[in-house]
Design an enzyme around this catalytic site. Structure first.
Site, PDB file in Angstrom:
ATOM      1  N   GLU A 397     -15.758  62.236  40.344  1.00 35.54           N
ATOM      2  CA  GLU A 397     -17.134  61.775  40.486  1.00 35.54           C
ATOM      3  C   GLU A 397     -17.556  61.548  41.922  1.00 35.54           C
ATOM      4  O   GLU A 397     -18.705  61.807  42.304  1.00 35.54           O
ATOM      5  CB  GLU A 397     -17.332  60.482  39.681  1.00 35.54           C
ATOM      6  CG  GLU A 397     -17.399  60.670  38.178  1.00 35.54           C
ATOM      7  CD  GLU A 397     -16.046  60.749  37.507  1.00 35.54           C
ATOM      8  OE1 GLU A 397     -15.996  60.904  36.273  1.00 35.54           O
ATOM      9  OE2 GLU A 397     -15.016  60.652  38.230  1.00 35.54           O
ATOM     10  N   HIS A 464     -16.559  52.639  27.873  1.00 36.37           N
ATOM     11  CA  HIS A 464     -17.584  53.599  27.483  1.00 36.37           C
ATOM     12  C   HIS A 464     -18.852  52.903  26.993  1.00 36.37           C
ATOM     13  O   HIS A 464     -19.692  53.541  26.352  1.00 36.37           O
ATOM     14  CB  HIS A 464     -17.068  54.517  26.369  1.00 36.37           C
ATOM     15  CG  HIS A 464     -15.924  55.393  26.760  1.00 36.37           C
ATOM     16  ND1 HIS A 464     -14.625  54.929  26.844  1.00 36.37           N
ATOM     17  CD2 HIS A 464     -15.872  56.705  27.106  1.00 36.37           C
ATOM     18  CE1 HIS A 464     -13.823  55.913  27.218  1.00 36.37           C
ATOM     19  NE2 HIS A 464     -14.558  57.000  27.383  1.00 36.37           N
TER      20      HIS A 464
END
Length: 658
Positions: A397, A464
């Protein structure tokens, strides 16, 4: 030192010498000024000049270079007026950062130089993005990026090399292996024999060159760069060199053995090259002396200009006005034809129509191409736009966000999809330290949207399910958008993509397939920073965003006796204070509902603002309702307890009874 001129003319040999001489003489002058207290900080590149000079001489003026703080030869090699450099180092307005950043922490599109930040690693990913833009343009240009041996231990280094290799990006990765990271010798930094060996692991061509030999630098790189232009690919170069001064002047060099200093002093790139040219009859002593006098005069003249320039006067309005790039919002009104679609469909539709509208828009993310993304938002995009614009990324990322910045620098718009908002933590540094600050620092846009599928209610657990908007609302320079409905999701996404500033765009996963709305079929925009009033009432103001808006609506439907203004913020940065204040002044009571945990959330700031600016209108305390101050759990019973939905009704009724 073995110099090979190959087919270089006398003029070319002398040109390289003059290029070497100027940064050396500037450095010598800076060391005098430091001792006189006229310069506060200096990172010396004495002994390493051949690398910067050689690379800059090889690359075209329209090819980007990303230097570090010992690469003065890059700046002088691009013929930046010296008074501007001196003003930059003195923190004056004629520099490049308006006194907001120091030394070589700046970039300039005028000279195609993109400066570093102190975190070092992200600029490698930025180079990837610049090179990706070059590849998309098919312009046969190369991008060069510098790093030191110390920064090769950073994750960003490895991520950037991996991306460049996988995508065949024409990036020249330059490692200046100068022996020490501040005071840490190389034996304590890595165990491979040569840093160039790391290229093997990434399937990358790599070379080791003498960083003190200007002709080896120039000749070898001329061949390598010419080949890269014809066959785009990354190349890793390790330059063996040495730092003859401290990390910065205050550090000194007492930790370096004297025999090592003596050894490398004999390899001085300027003195050795001068002796070679003199021996070859190319350089006459009188010409050398004349050039030195001319350069010293140029230095003194430009120092005079910088010294006589007025000091910067602090102006709060100017400072705040430069946090974001000015942008004229373009309102595009929707047509009359609508269709009833889900939140996820609205996001997908906005992305598709923005891709059609902006042919320089690139989307990057994990599994977003043929697979269509974890939530199928980009399903079918590859067939329409091709893999050049819809790009699967490795799991890295940080470098991907940095590559988005590089795309923006080189004329593109970038969307970076985080597979889950939680994963943005591994890309946090370039977002908050590069994208957010780049316009304020040196007037460069960061035309990047980071998409953030977020939120709980799906029993996805601690990694998540976070709604982590508060990480970014605290960071000046970022815009933060968080829509609750399909109509807003599409219009705000389109506007975010148009905006040249970095936008963190939150999409609540629970809403993706549970919320439907009539949405215009064609393209339209909604201005950022404008809240909307969903319910009109007189007794209390409810402020919410994201899934919390729907929880508030459910609560009001169950309690029709409560007359409430329900404000959906939609955008958290910039925040629509006017709508909030007008409602609070009307109802005299306020409750704020957020999904994020309580402490440090944006509800706290909104509450404080209302207390400070609307206190005389209040008939009760400003209430906050939020998730528990714990990580979000997995099991449904625990997640239900964690989320604030079940506590909101009680808190609202308590406020009404106050």
């Amino acid at each position: 030192m073995n110099f090979e001129r190959r087919n270089l003319t006398d003029e070319q040999l002398l040109d390289l010498y003059k290029r070497l001489l100027k940064p050396r003489l500037i450095e010598e002058k800076m060391l005098i000024l430091i001792r006189q207290g006229k310069v506060s900080k200096w990172f010396s590149g004495i002994g390493q000049e051949a690398i910067s000079v050689g690379i800059t001489a090889v690359l075209g003026e329209d090819e980007y270079i990303l230097p570090m703080h010992r690469n003065l030869g890059v700046f002088t090699g691009r013929d930046i007026p010296l008074y501007r450099l001196f003003s930059q180092w003195q923190g004056k307005a004629a520099g490049f950062t308006k006194g907001r950043d120091r030394s070589f922490h700046f970039g300039t599109q005028e000279y195609n130089i993109i400066g570093m930040i102190s975190h070092l690693g992200p600029q490698l990913g930025v180079a990837d993005g610049i090179a990706l833009a070059n590849k998309l343009k098919k312009n046969k240009k190369v991008c060069a990026v510098f790093t030191g041996e110390g920064a090769t231990s950073e994750g960003d280094f490895h991520e950037a090399l991996n991306i460049a290799s996988v995508w065949d990006l024409p990036v020249l990765f330059i490692i200046e292996n100068n022996g020490y990271g501040l005071s840490t010798p190389t034996r304590e930094q890595y165990r491979c024999e040569n840093l160039a060996d790391r290229g093997i692991g990434y399937g990358m061509e790599a070379h080791i060159l003498d960083g003190n030999n200007i002709l080896e630098v120039y000749n070898e790189l001329s061949d390598i760069v010419a080949s890269m232009r014809e066959k785009p690919r990354p190349v890793l170069i390790e330059f063996k060199t040495f730092r003859m001064r401290g990390h910065e002047e205050a550090s000194g060099t007492k930790y370096v053995p004297q025999e090592l200093m003596d050894l490398w002093a004999e390899k001085d790139p300027v003195d050795n090259y001068r002796r070679y040219l003199t021996k070859q009859g190319v350089l006459r002593p009188e010409k050398d002396e004349k050039w030195r006098e001319d350069i010293k005069a140029e230095i003194d003249d430009n120092l005079m200009i910088a010294n006589t320039e007025a000091e910067i006067v602090a102006d709060q309005e100017v400072e705040l006005g430069d946090v974001y790039k000015p942008y004229e919002f373009e309102l595009v009104t929707p047509g009359e034809e609508t269709e009833n679609i889900r939140y996820v469909d609205a996001v997908s539709q906005g992305l598709r129509q923005s891709m059609q509208r902006h042919d320089n828009l690139v989307i990057m993310g994990q599994d977003i191409a043929e697979y269509g993304g974890a939530f199928k938002v980009t399903d079918g995009f590859v067939a329409e736009f091709g893999k050049e614009r819809v790009i699967n990324t490795p799991i890295c990322e940080s470098a991907v966000v940095s590559a988005g910045m590089g795309l923006s620098i080189n004329g593109y718009k970038a969307i970076v999809e985080m597979q889950f908002a939680d994963f943005v933590s591994t890309g946090f540094n370039p977002i908050v330290n590069y994208l957010a600050k780049v316009h304020y620092r040196w007037n460069e846009k960061a035309d990047v949207v980071v998409r953030m599928p977020c939120g709980g209610g799906t029993q996805a657990g601690p990694f998540h399910s976070q709604t982590n908007e508060a990480w970014f609302t605290k960071t000046p320079g970022l815009k933060v958008v968080y829509p609750a409905f399909p109509y807003d999701a599409k219009g705000l996404l389109n506007a975010s993509i148009n905006d040249p500033n970095p936008v963190m765009y939150f999409e609540h996963k629970l809403l993706y397939r549970s919320v439907y709305q009539d949405v215009p079929k064609d393209y339209y925009t909604i201005e950022l920073g404008k809240a909307t009033r969903l319910r009109e009432g007189k007794d209390v103001t409810i402020i919410a965003f994201g899934a919390a808006v729907h929880w508030a609506l459910e609560t009001l439907d169950l309690n029709p006796e409560i007359s409430a203004d329900l404000i959906d913020l939609r955008t958290l940065q910039p925040l629509d204070k006017d709508t909030v204040y007008a409602s609070v002044k009307k109802t005299s009571k306020c409750i704020i509902l957020q999904e994020d945990s309580m402490f440090g959330g944006i509800a706290s700031d909104i509450s404080a603002m209302i207390m400070e600016d609307c206190f005389e209108y209040l008939d009760g305390p400003v209430k906050r309702v939020a998730s528990l101050d714990s990580p979000i759990p997995f099991t449904k019973a625990l997640e239900d307890q964690y989320l604030p939905k079940g506590r909101f009704e009680t808190a609202l009724k308590e406020l009404m009874a106050y």
